[in-house]
Scaffold this active site. Structure first.
Site, PDB file in Angstrom:
ATOM      1  CG  ASP A  84      -1.240  -0.043   0.469  1.00 42.90           C
ATOM      2  OD1 ASP A  84      -1.578   1.590   1.773  1.00 42.90           O
ATOM      3  OD2 ASP A  84      -1.142  -0.253   0.000  1.00 42.90           O
ATOM      4  CD  GLU A  85       1.343   1.142   5.374  1.00 41.12           C
ATOM      5  OE1 GLU A  85       2.590   0.661   5.494  1.00 41.12           O
ATOM      6  OE2 GLU A  85       1.399   2.726   5.244  1.00 41.12           O
ATOM      7  CG  ASP A 103       3.109  -3.017   2.570  1.00 38.21           C
ATOM      8  OD1 ASP A 103       1.844  -2.395   1.958  1.00 38.21           O
ATOM      9  OD2 ASP A 103       4.107  -2.134   2.180  1.00 38.21           O
TER      10      ASP A 103
END
Length: 446
Positions: A112-113, A9
């Site tokens: 974003d993860e 993350d």
């Protein structure tokens, strides 16, 4: 061994990516990550909502999703910057690309993860029986030691920690932003672990750690437990995740519905799926890599590296030919015995799908990487993994455009290439009939 799932993350993604881009353009610029700053809203009119915030801004109580006006009331000096989705896509792609270099099964959950199923990678680490630095020097590498575990489980977890450390540090050192990595046996626990203290951290959440790390959290911090659900649970005295874990399942179902109640009870007890589904976009490259049974060094390179490169090149060539694809760039990558990755690549004047071309170039690049100036062997590193890749894929259009010019100027090379192609075709046919082990390179015994 249990499955090993990572959740990677990006820390304050939108804010971090904007900060990195500003610093790339002007190294003397203010690092937005170190001051109260946020992304969101119409900067000129100062309205809208906060979509990302720095860690210093969080200390003022600023929350993602709250109105910009309210955030400015909490921190009048808050620096606001506009959104830039072009920037976000660029850094997100680079982030996912590094994850895929370390793991064959990566599922991007959002911009974003991502989840990584590291089970196969760790199994290969274990087969090599090489103790990673995190096992030998636990305090130095931040690896938590649990004395009650078997030696095999300790090694498994040490390998997981070392792989996470390698991924985290490579992203920080090459892309300029930080991530958190959560390590667990399933998706839920991995994601929960990655949300622990930030930034630039690795956290584990193994079964025996659930009481201390998961059950002590407020119920509203349980993944999948929304604000309304948390309020309902608190009204009946369930304030922590541990309270929900020990609650009667029928009570939870009567309050939240059959599926909702079971989900909360299972999640509170760390029960979740470990399945990670790799996304299958149109191939941008075709590659294969193998972990060696022992470190390849300068002393054993000639005996062990060329056969491995030959095997990898043959596999990549077969996949290219099966897909009717050609590639314009050949690359070699290695992972050293300190878990770092290095690579070299060469762009070709004409795309190819030939095993002999791929093998020749790959071996040349590998020699440059390990024996060249400032080569890996000179610094005392050993090679524990080798990969061969072909990228810049096309369907042969570029080859057709340049065919006549090439034929006119390279008659001798063409004759040699035709002979190589006939040999490749013959070898492919023999292997197809009698198996991969039917032909192998040997030495002249005369």
């Amino acid at each position: 061994m249990n499955p090993c799932i990572f959740h990677a993350d990006v820390n304050s993604a939108f804010l971090s990516w904007s900060a990195v881009e500003r610093l790339q353009k002007d190294p003397g610029a203010l690092d937005l990550r170190k001051v109260p700053s946020a992304v969101g809203g119409d900067i000129s009119r100062r309205h809208g909502i906060i979509t990302a915030k720095s860690i210093p801004a969080k200390k003022y109580g600023i929350r993602t999703g709250e109105p910009v006006v309210k955030a400015l009331q909490k921190c009048p000096d808050l620096i606001l910057i506009p959104s830039s989705f072009q920037t976000y896509r660029k850094f997100s792609s680079a982030f996912i690309r590094i994850l895929k270099q370390h793991c064959s099964i990566v599922e991007q959950a959002s911009i974003d993860e991502a989840y990584l199923d590291m089970t196969g990678e760790l199994r290969r680490d274990m087969e090599r029986a090489v103790r990673p630095d995190s096992f030998r020097n636990p305090a130095q590498n931040g690896f938590p030691q649990e004395t009650a575990l078997s030696e095999e489980e300790k090694m498994w977890r040490a390998c997981a920690w070392q792989e996470a450390l390698s991924i985290k540090n490579e992203i920080r050192d090459t892309l300029g932003f930080t991530i958190n990595v959560g390590i667990a046996k399933n998706r839920l626990l991995a994601k929960t672990a990655s949300d622990f203290s930030k930034p630039d951290k690795i956290h584990t959440l193994y079964p025996e750690e659930i009481p201390a790390k998961l059950w002590t959290l407020p119920i509203g911090e349980l993944h999948g437990c929304g604000h309304a659900t948390a309020e309902k649970l608190e009204q009946i005295g369930i304030h922590t995740v541990g309270d929900a874990a020990h609650a009667d399942r029928k009570l939870l179902q009567s309050l939240l519905g059959e599926k909702g109640g079971i989900y909360i009870w299972n999640s509170a007890n760390g029960i979740s799926s470990s399945s990670v589904h790799a996304s299958h976009d149109e191939a941008k490259s075709i590659s294969n890599e193998l972990t060696t049974r022992f470190d390849i060094t300068a002393d054993n390179f000639e005996e062990n590296a060329p056969p491995l490169v030959h095997r990898l090149s043959a596999s990549v060539a077969r996949r290219l030919q099966k897909a009717e694809l050609y590639g314009t760039t050949v690359g070699i990558s290695v992972k050293t015995n300190d878990f770092r990755r290095y690579s070299r690549q060469l762009k070709l004047p004409e795309s190819t799908d030939r095993e002999s071309d791929i093998e020749t170039i790959s071996l040349r690049l590998l020699r440059q990487l390990v024996f060249g100036t400032d080569g890996l062997f000179a610094s005392g590193k050993g090679v524990r993994l080798i990969g061969v890749a072909v990228s810049g894929l096309d369907h042969g259009d570029f080859r057709q455009m340049n065919l006549f010019d090439y034929m006119e100027n390279h008659q001798e090379e063409i004759k040699k290439a035709e002979r190589r192609k006939k040999l490749d075709d013959m070898l492919r046919e023999i292997r197809g009939k009698y198996g991969e082990s039917s032909i192998h390179k040997g030495t002249d015994s005369r």
